[in-house]
Motif scaffolding. Structure first.
Motif, short mmCIF file in Angstrom:
data_model
loop_
_atom_site.label_atom_id
_atom_site.label_comp_id
_atom_site.label_asym_id
_atom_site.label_seq_id
_atom_site.Cartn_x
_atom_site.Cartn_y
_atom_site.Cartn_z
N PHE A 1 0.83 -1.21 0.00
CA PHE A 1 0.00 0.00 0.00
C PHE A 1 0.87 1.26 0.00
O PHE A 1 1.94 1.30 0.61
CB PHE A 1 -0.93 0.00 1.23
N ARG A 2 0.37 2.29 -0.67
CA ARG A 2 1.11 3.55 -0.77
C ARG A 2 1.12 4.31 0.55
O ARG A 2 2.11 4.96 0.89
CB ARG A 2 0.49 4.43 -1.86
N GLN A 3 0.03 4.25 1.29
CA GLN A 3 -0.08 4.99 2.55
C GLN A 3 -0.55 4.02 3.64
O GLN A 3 -1.49 3.25 3.44
CB GLN A 3 -1.09 6.14 2.43
N VAL A 4 0.11 4.08 4.81
CA VAL A 4 -0.22 3.19 5.92
C VAL A 4 -0.64 4.00 7.13
O VAL A 4 0.11 4.87 7.59
CB VAL A 4 0.97 2.29 6.28
N TYR A 5 -1.83 3.71 7.62
CA TYR A 5 -2.36 4.34 8.84
C TYR A 5 -2.41 3.28 9.94
O TYR A 5 -2.49 2.08 9.67
CB TYR A 5 -3.76 4.89 8.60
N TRP B 1 4.89 5.35 19.75
CA TRP B 1 6.26 5.80 19.50
C TRP B 1 6.98 4.85 18.55
O TRP B 1 7.66 5.28 17.61
CB TRP B 1 6.98 5.91 20.85
N ARG B 2 6.82 3.54 18.77
CA ARG B 2 7.44 2.56 17.87
C ARG B 2 6.87 2.67 16.46
O ARG B 2 7.61 2.57 15.47
CB ARG B 2 7.23 1.14 18.41
N LEU B 3 5.58 2.87 16.34
CA LEU B 3 4.95 2.99 15.02
C LEU B 3 5.41 4.25 14.29
O LEU B 3 5.61 4.24 13.07
CB LEU B 3 3.43 2.99 15.17
N LYS C 1 1.29 6.72 9.70
CA LYS C 1 0.45 7.84 10.14
C LYS C 1 -0.50 7.34 11.23
O LYS C 1 -1.31 6.44 10.99
CB LYS C 1 -0.35 8.42 8.97
N ILE C 2 -0.39 7.93 12.41
CA ILE C 2 -1.19 7.49 13.56
C ILE C 2 -2.51 8.25 13.60
O ILE C 2 -2.54 9.48 13.55
CB ILE C 2 -0.43 7.70 14.88
N LEU C 3 -3.61 7.50 13.70
CA LEU C 3 -4.93 8.09 13.84
C LEU C 3 -5.45 7.85 15.25
O LEU C 3 -5.21 6.80 15.84
CB LEU C 3 -5.91 7.48 12.83
N GLY C 4 -6.17 8.84 15.79
CA GLY C 4 -6.75 8.70 17.12
C GLY C 4 -7.88 7.69 17.14
O GLY C 4 -8.48 7.37 16.10
N LEU C 5 -8.18 7.18 18.32
CA LEU C 5 -9.22 6.17 18.45
C LEU C 5 -10.59 6.70 18.07
O LEU C 5 -11.49 5.93 17.72
CB LEU C 5 -9.24 5.62 19.88
N ASP C 6 -10.78 8.01 18.14
CA ASP C 6 -12.05 8.62 17.75
C ASP C 6 -11.94 9.33 16.40
O ASP C 6 -12.79 10.13 16.04
CB ASP C 6 -12.51 9.61 18.82
N GLU C 7 -10.88 9.01 15.66
CA GLU C 7 -10.61 9.71 14.41
C GLU C 7 -10.67 8.81 13.18
O GLU C 7 -11.08 9.25 12.10
CB GLU C 7 -9.21 10.35 14.51
N TRP C 8 -10.28 7.53 13.34
CA TRP C 8 -10.13 6.67 12.17
C TRP C 8 -11.44 6.40 11.45
O TRP C 8 -11.46 6.15 10.24
CB TRP C 8 -9.47 5.35 12.57
#
Length: 320
Positions: free
Chosen positions: A168-172, A182-184, A190-197
């Protein structure tokens, strides 16, 4: 007794599997030292595991499920990539000083950190769910296939995410543990919030939900949210579930019982797989394209080189 312990701790990795080591261990196997006994028993178990093809990890009795469920099943086996992971587990378990450090650190950190965060901090306990070949069989894609984007829910340290990310071109990703976040981020996901994805701002070609439904508070809500944000026409989800199903909520629960309890029924692996398909995925608006039985493997410690659970891994897509 102390001299024997010091003897064991002074050995390097190459000596651990030598004939001299094995002879020495036979001499000291009667000693009551927990450390000596743990290492000795692990080495004996490792020798047995190295000569095992673990066919039972992948077995599936088709006679116990309906014909339509049988049609979706993919028979897997212990392939080279799985064997390499196991080999790495044997090697890491032989790092005696490292394992002792991890054991001491975990006992201290557990007073104020979750097990997930501790593993992320110490970079231990990495997971293995499927090999690259097994993933491609489940998703029915070729080596050069490429999708637009993917989301890994509860991505942990990102080791399993890496298997999917190259397609995949973009990984969330989402993750509750700040240490794992922090490891991710170190892997540039790209980290998404639990109420954002699932707010509809992004749709995904693939959503992975690996061994999360039995550890989250609202599994059905997550399934409905996944269906809503999958890319229309092409979106799929890959869902792994440990069976027998035993939910345990690590965070945001005082009694560790989920608010939405799936109450999975069935006497064995096959019956619980069928229950998931007929009573969980289909009512949530999904159809199952493929599924397989695979081992959910985790790097081990002084006592065991690895730990294994039975995973049902499903590829599902919206039914409309």
């Amino acid at each position: 007794m102390i001299s024997y312990v010091l003897f064991i701790l002074s050995l390097n990795v190459n000596l651990v599997h030598s004939n001299a080591w094995k002879a020495r261990m036979n001499e000291v196997s009667h000693i009551r030292s927990p450390l000596v006994r743990a290492v000795y028993q692990r080495l004996k178990e490792d020798e047995r595991q190295r000569n095992d093809d673990h066919h039972y990890w992948y077995s599936f009795d088709r006679a116990r499920v309906s014909a339509d469920v049988c049609e979706c099943f993919i028979q897997s086996h212990q392939d080279a990539e799985t064997e390499q992971f196991l080999s790495n587990c044997y090697e890491k378990a032989d790092w005696i000083f490292t394992q002792l450090y991890h054991s001491i650190a975990k006992s201290i950190l557990s007073w104020f950190m979750t097990s997930t965060s501790i593993n992320g901090l110490l970079q231990r306990g990495s997971m293995f769910v499927f090999s690259d070949e097994q993933l491609r069989q489940l998703l029915q894609i070729g080596v050069g296939w490429e999708g637009q984007n993917m989301l890994d829910l509860g991505a942990g340290d990102g080791r399993v995410t890496e298997k999917m990310a190259k397609y995949f071109r973009q990984v969330y990703a989402t993750e509750v543990s700040s240490t794992m976040v922090w490891r991710l981020q170190q892997k540039n996901y790209k980290i998404l919030g639990l109420d954002e994805w699932d707010n509809g701002s992004v749709s995904f070609d693939l959503i992975s939900c690996l061994n999360l439904l039995d550890r989250c508070n609202k599994p059905m809500t997550i399934l409905h949210s996944m269906k809503r944000v999958l890319t229309t026409g092409v979106g799929k989800a890959i869902v792994a579930v440990v069976l027998p199903f035993k939910p345990y909520v690590e965070q945001d629960s005082t009694d560790h019982v989920p608010e939405e309890n799936l109450l999975i029924q069935g006497q064995g692996f096959e019956e619980q797989v069928q229950f998931f398909i007929k009573k969980v995925f289909e009512p949530a608006g999904f159809v199952v394209e493929k599924f397989s039985r695979l081992p959910y493997l985790c790097e081990g410690d002084l006592h065991q080189s690895f730990y294994a659970l039975d995973d049902a891994v499903f590829v599902i897509k919206p039914n409309s």
